[in-house]
Scaffold this motif. Structure first.
Motif, PDB file in Angstrom:
ATOM      1  N   LEU A   1      -7.027   7.801  -1.923  1.00 53.33           N
ATOM      2  CA  LEU A   1      -5.754   7.141  -1.670  1.00 53.33           C
ATOM      3  C   LEU A   1      -5.329   7.369  -0.220  1.00 53.33           C
ATOM      4  O   LEU A   1      -5.372   8.493   0.282  1.00 53.33           O
ATOM      5  CB  LEU A   1      -4.688   7.676  -2.619  1.00 53.33           C
TER       6      LEU A   1
ATOM      7  N   LYS B   1      -2.314   6.838   2.913  1.00 49.42           N
ATOM      8  CA  LYS B   1      -0.856   6.946   3.007  1.00 49.42           C
ATOM      9  C   LYS B   1      -0.160   5.609   2.798  1.00 49.42           C
ATOM     10  O   LYS B   1       0.963   5.550   2.336  1.00 49.42           O
ATOM     11  CB  LYS B   1      -0.458   7.530   4.358  1.00 49.42           C
ATOM     12  N   SER B   2      -0.843   4.532   3.119  1.00 47.00           N
ATOM     13  CA  SER B   2      -0.254   3.192   2.989  1.00 47.00           C
ATOM     14  C   SER B   2      -0.300   2.674   1.544  1.00 47.00           C
ATOM     15  O   SER B   2       0.212   1.598   1.274  1.00 47.00           O
ATOM     16  CB  SER B   2      -0.970   2.220   3.910  1.00 47.00           C
ATOM     17  N   GLY B   3      -0.910   3.416   0.605  1.00 46.06           N
ATOM     18  CA  GLY B   3      -0.900   3.041  -0.799  1.00 46.06           C
ATOM     19  C   GLY B   3      -2.136   2.331  -1.299  1.00 46.06           C
ATOM     20  O   GLY B   3      -2.209   1.977  -2.465  1.00 46.06           O
TER      21      GLY B   3
ATOM     22  N   LEU C   1       0.187   7.472  -8.119  1.00 47.12           N
ATOM     23  CA  LEU C   1      -1.203   7.055  -7.981  1.00 47.12           C
ATOM     24  C   LEU C   1      -2.088   8.285  -7.776  1.00 47.12           C
ATOM     25  O   LEU C   1      -1.726   9.184  -7.013  1.00 47.12           O
ATOM     26  CB  LEU C   1      -1.363   6.101  -6.796  1.00 47.12           C
TER      27      LEU C   1
ATOM     28  N   TYR D   1      -8.443  -1.969  -4.012  1.00 44.85           N
ATOM     29  CA  TYR D   1      -7.189  -1.852  -4.752  1.00 44.85           C
ATOM     30  C   TYR D   1      -7.496  -1.718  -6.240  1.00 44.85           C
ATOM     31  O   TYR D   1      -8.519  -2.198  -6.709  1.00 44.85           O
ATOM     32  CB  TYR D   1      -6.327  -3.095  -4.536  1.00 44.85           C
TER      33      TYR D   1
END
Length: 81
Positions: free
Chosen positions: A28, A30-32, A57, A44
């Motif tokens: 994962l 930092k931006s998701g 997450l 994704y």
């Protein structure tokens, strides 16, 4: 048939899967979104996955397959602790 001997069996099974699917591991960001480890690219969680709308997450995932649509989605994912 395999009998369940303890509640820690799931941990052992996930360890075995993670070692076998190491090249399908991702982390994962930092931006998701997630980045794959081998040949880094953005992936994704597939919208049909139970983890897709999760509030927390997982930091590490292993996936079984990638599906290319509007984005590159991971299907059949599980968390690596």
């Amino acid at each position: 048939e395999v009998e369940r001997s303890s509640t820690s069996d799931t941990v052992e099974i996930r360890k075995a899967l993670a070692s076998g699917f190491f090249y399908h591991a991702c982390k994962l960001q930092k931006s998701g979104f997630y980045r794959t480890l081998k040949n880094p690219h953005t992936v994704y969680i597939h919208p049909s996955s139970g983890l897709h709308k999760s509030e927390r997450l997982p930091r590490w995932l292993v996936y079984h397959e990638l599906v290319y649509t509007t984005k590159e989605f991971m299907r059949q994912v599980f968390e690596v602790e």
